[in-house]
Design a protein around this motif. Structure first.
Motif, PDB file in Angstrom:
ATOM      1  N   ALA A 163      50.692  60.653  33.411  1.00 14.78           N
ATOM      2  CA  ALA A 163      51.897  61.360  32.971  1.00 14.78           C
ATOM      3  C   ALA A 163      52.261  62.479  33.938  1.00 14.78           C
ATOM      4  O   ALA A 163      53.422  62.644  34.326  1.00 14.78           O
ATOM      5  N   ILE A 164      51.249  63.261  34.345  1.00 19.25           N
ATOM      6  CA  ILE A 164      51.508  64.351  35.294  1.00 19.25           C
ATOM      7  C   ILE A 164      51.956  63.798  36.639  1.00 19.25           C
ATOM      8  O   ILE A 164      52.844  64.362  37.298  1.00 19.25           O
ATOM      9  N   ALA A 165      51.370  62.671  37.046  1.00 20.30           N
ATOM     10  CA  ALA A 165      51.781  62.048  38.306  1.00 20.30           C
ATOM     11  C   ALA A 165      53.264  61.665  38.273  1.00 20.30           C
ATOM     12  O   ALA A 165      53.968  61.773  39.281  1.00 20.30           O
ATOM     13  N   GLN A 166      53.742  61.214  37.112  1.00 17.49           N
ATOM     14  CA  GLN A 166      55.158  60.870  36.997  1.00 17.49           C
ATOM     15  C   GLN A 166      56.041  62.109  37.130  1.00 17.49           C
ATOM     16  O   GLN A 166      57.102  62.063  37.754  1.00 17.49           O
ATOM     17  N   LEU A 167      55.594  63.221  36.561  1.00 20.54           N
ATOM     18  CA  LEU A 167      56.344  64.472  36.738  1.00 20.54           C
ATOM     19  C   LEU A 167      56.361  64.883  38.201  1.00 20.54           C
ATOM     20  O   LEU A 167      57.382  65.352  38.717  1.00 20.54           O
ATOM     21  N   GLU A 168      55.229  64.702  38.876  1.00 21.06           N
ATOM     22  CA  GLU A 168      55.182  65.004  40.308  1.00 21.06           C
ATOM     23  C   GLU A 168      56.174  64.129  41.069  1.00 21.06           C
ATOM     24  O   GLU A 168      56.831  64.585  42.017  1.00 21.06           O
ATOM     25  N   GLY A 169      56.294  62.854  40.637  1.00 22.86           N
ATOM     26  CA  GLY A 169      57.239  61.953  41.294  1.00 22.86           C
ATOM     27  C   GLY A 169      58.668  62.429  41.152  1.00 22.86           C
ATOM     28  O   GLY A 169      59.472  62.323  42.091  1.00 22.86           O
ATOM     29  N   ASP A 187      72.054  62.929  42.517  1.00 22.27           N
ATOM     30  CA  ASP A 187      71.351  62.464  41.333  1.00 22.27           C
ATOM     31  C   ASP A 187      70.001  61.856  41.691  1.00 22.27           C
ATOM     32  O   ASP A 187      69.834  61.229  42.739  1.00 22.27           O
ATOM     33  N   LEU A 188      69.044  62.056  40.810  1.00 22.54           N
ATOM     34  CA  LEU A 188      67.758  61.388  40.968  1.00 22.54           C
ATOM     35  C   LEU A 188      67.927  59.901  40.682  1.00 22.54           C
ATOM     36  O   LEU A 188      68.842  59.502  39.954  1.00 22.54           O
ATOM     37  N   PRO A 189      67.055  59.065  41.232  1.00 22.57           N
ATOM     38  CA  PRO A 189      67.091  57.644  40.896  1.00 22.57           C
ATOM     39  C   PRO A 189      66.983  57.443  39.392  1.00 22.57           C
ATOM     40  O   PRO A 189      66.282  58.184  38.701  1.00 22.57           O
ATOM     41  N   MET A 190      67.667  56.434  38.881  1.00 17.63           N
ATOM     42  CA  MET A 190      67.714  56.179  37.445  1.00 17.63           C
ATOM     43  C   MET A 190      66.318  55.995  36.855  1.00 17.63           C
ATOM     44  O   MET A 190      66.021  56.474  35.753  1.00 17.63           O
ATOM     45  N   ALA A 191      65.434  55.341  37.579  1.00 22.26           N
ATOM     46  CA  ALA A 191      64.092  55.072  37.053  1.00 22.26           C
ATOM     47  C   ALA A 191      63.322  56.372  36.823  1.00 22.26           C
ATOM     48  O   ALA A 191      62.607  56.518  35.831  1.00 22.26           O
ATOM     49  N   LEU A 192      63.491  57.354  37.735  1.00 23.17           N
ATOM     50  CA  LEU A 192      62.802  58.625  37.579  1.00 23.17           C
ATOM     51  C   LEU A 192      63.374  59.409  36.408  1.00 23.17           C
ATOM     52  O   LEU A 192      62.637  60.058  35.667  1.00 23.17           O
ATOM     53  N   LEU A 193      64.696  59.367  36.245  1.00 19.99           N
ATOM     54  CA  LEU A 193      65.313  60.033  35.097  1.00 19.99           C
ATOM     55  C   LEU A 193      64.800  59.433  33.796  1.00 19.99           C
ATOM     56  O   LEU A 193      64.528  60.142  32.826  1.00 19.99           O
ATOM     57  N   GLY A 194      64.681  58.114  33.772  1.00 16.03           N
ATOM     58  CA  GLY A 194      64.173  57.449  32.580  1.00 16.03           C
ATOM     59  C   GLY A 194      62.748  57.855  32.266  1.00 16.03           C
ATOM     60  O   GLY A 194      62.378  58.062  31.105  1.00 16.03           O
ATOM     61  N   SER A 195      61.916  57.991  33.311  1.00 12.60           N
ATOM     62  CA  SER A 195      60.528  58.406  33.112  1.00 12.60           C
ATOM     63  C   SER A 195      60.461  59.816  32.544  1.00 12.60           C
ATOM     64  O   SER A 195      59.691  60.097  31.614  1.00 12.60           O
ATOM     65  N   LEU A 196      61.265  60.720  33.099  1.00  9.45           N
ATOM     66  CA  LEU A 196      61.284  62.092  32.617  1.00  9.45           C
ATOM     67  C   LEU A 196      61.749  62.144  31.166  1.00  9.45           C
ATOM     68  O   LEU A 196      61.177  62.854  30.336  1.00  9.45           O
ATOM     69  N   ASP A 197      62.782  61.384  30.850  1.00  8.34           N
ATOM     70  CA  ASP A 197      63.324  61.343  29.488  1.00  8.34           C
ATOM     71  C   ASP A 197      62.240  60.909  28.501  1.00  8.34           C
ATOM     72  O   ASP A 197      62.055  61.505  27.437  1.00  8.34           O
ATOM     73  N   LYS A 198      61.514  59.837  28.833  1.00 10.58           N
ATOM     74  CA  LYS A 198      60.471  59.353  27.936  1.00 10.58           C
ATOM     75  C   LYS A 198      59.307  60.340  27.817  1.00 10.58           C
ATOM     76  O   LYS A 198      58.778  60.567  26.739  1.00 10.58           O
TER      77      LYS A 198
END
Length: 359
Positions: A163-169, A187-198
């Motif tokens: 989870a922390i690694a995803q925030l780092e991404g 804008d950030l890539p859609m996939a990264l926005l989706g990860s942050l949202d979740k």
């Protein structure tokens, strides 16, 4: 433009009358000067989380300034940080107050670990607040990235490390803006926005404990909203989305059902974008300089009361602005502090000498 207010209190020295004991207190009086800098930079909305001590001081502000400020309940963001970093606290035996996000540590916990855990919780809360409230935040992505990486390397739980690694991404794709004026951010890539949202809004994304994994209706609703935003981004980023939507509108209209246009549908989707990450150190330094010039003899503005008679020393001219979220507060250079204490002692001796002559 909306910005999350994040002004650290300044520490003030005082001397108790009679005992000559040196005391330390938090002073929030620099808050108004920092908000003045926000307005001078063209910021039109200032958002303060309800859990911040400064939120209780809004009523005492000048009306023209208070009208620019909104106090927002940040309970969900406090829960998000608590949920995401549950195991890092569990591994060191730390407690978490879900009312205000305060963390309690065991006496034997090293100071470096305490500061790291507190700062990383602050990072998650700021990101969650900025993303959920669409408020730009004062946060240095480079520093935050280093702190999250450092924390991840101390944790044994694999889910939390991921989870922390995803925030780092997410943070690795952003950059800091020295805030002298409003600047756009791609804008950030859609996939990264989706990860942050979740990560911050879907309690089922990472199950840390039985209490968290047992979801209630409200939490399922939050997860559903996360999915709506995800699919909304997919639809809006598709090159043929507008053509498909128009075809559907024509087909459904034959049945006599009113369907919104593609543009209107885009407005209806509860989409969120990543906030600007702002470097406000220059503005902070200007605010502190103004505060030092105007508040030399005033008592600290804080939320506690005391019956002790205290003479507050003037602030050091060498105080420097702290980094947002940093556990450290500048109190000036040693030479300046010693000079201020000597100044007080000399004045005390002079006053006592004059009193003795009168007797």
């Amino acid at each position: 433009m909306k910005v999350l207010f994040d002004s650290s209190p300044i520490s003030r020295f005082g001397v108790e009358v009679g005992t000559n004991e040196v005391v330390l207190a938090q002073d929030f009086s620099c808050m108004v000067f920092m908000m003045e800098e926000y307005l001078a930079l063209g910021i039109t909305e200032i958002s303060i989380p309800s859990s911040h001590p400064q939120a209780k001081l809004i009523s005492s502000m000048p009306r023209i300034l208070a009208e620019k400020v909104e106090v927002v309940n940040d309970y969900n963001e406090i829960l998000a940080a608590g949920r995401l970093l549950h195991h890092c606290r569990a591994e060191i035996g730390a407690t978490y107050d879900e009312a205000d996000g305060r963390i309690g540590f065991k006496k034997e916990t090293p100071r470096e670990i305490r500061e790291l855990v507190v700062e990383c919780h602050g990072i998650v809360r700021r990101l969650a607040y900025g993303f959920n409230r669409q408020a730009n935040v004062e946060l240095l992505s480079s520093r935050s990235l280093c702190k999250l990486t450092e924390l991840r390397q101390t944790i044994t739980d694999p889910n939390e490390r991921i989870a922390i690694a995803q925030l780092e991404g997410v943070l690795s794709k952003t950059k800091d803006y020295t805030f002298d004026a409003v600047k756009p951010q791609s804008d950030l890539p859609m996939a990264l926005l989706g990860s942050l949202d979740k990560l911050i809004n879907d309690p089922s994304y990472i199950s840390y404990s039985r209490a968290v994994s047992h979801l209630g209706p409200g939490e399922r609703g939050q997860a559903a909203m996360t999915d709506v935003r995800h699919y909304g981004r997919v639809i809006k980023e598709s090159k043929i989305a507008e053509l498909l939507w128009s075809t559907m509108v024509v087909a459904v209209s034959v049945l006599g059902v009113q369907v919104p246009s593609f543009v209107d549908a885009g407005r209806l989707l509860p989409e969120r974008r990543f906030p600007l990450l702002l470097d406000m150190k220059a503005a902070r330094q200007r605010a502190i300089a103004n505060w030092v010039s105007n508040c030399k003899d005033s008592a600290p503005l804080n939320l506690s009361s005391s019956n002790r008679e205290i003479v507050w020393l003037r602030p050091s001219p060498s105080i420097e602005a702290s980094v947002a979220g940093s556990p450290h507060t500048s109190m000036g250079k040693v030479g300046d502090l010693l000079a201020i204490l000597k100044e007080h002692d000399d004045l005390l001796e002079k006053t006592q000498g004059a009193a003795g002559d009168r007797l």
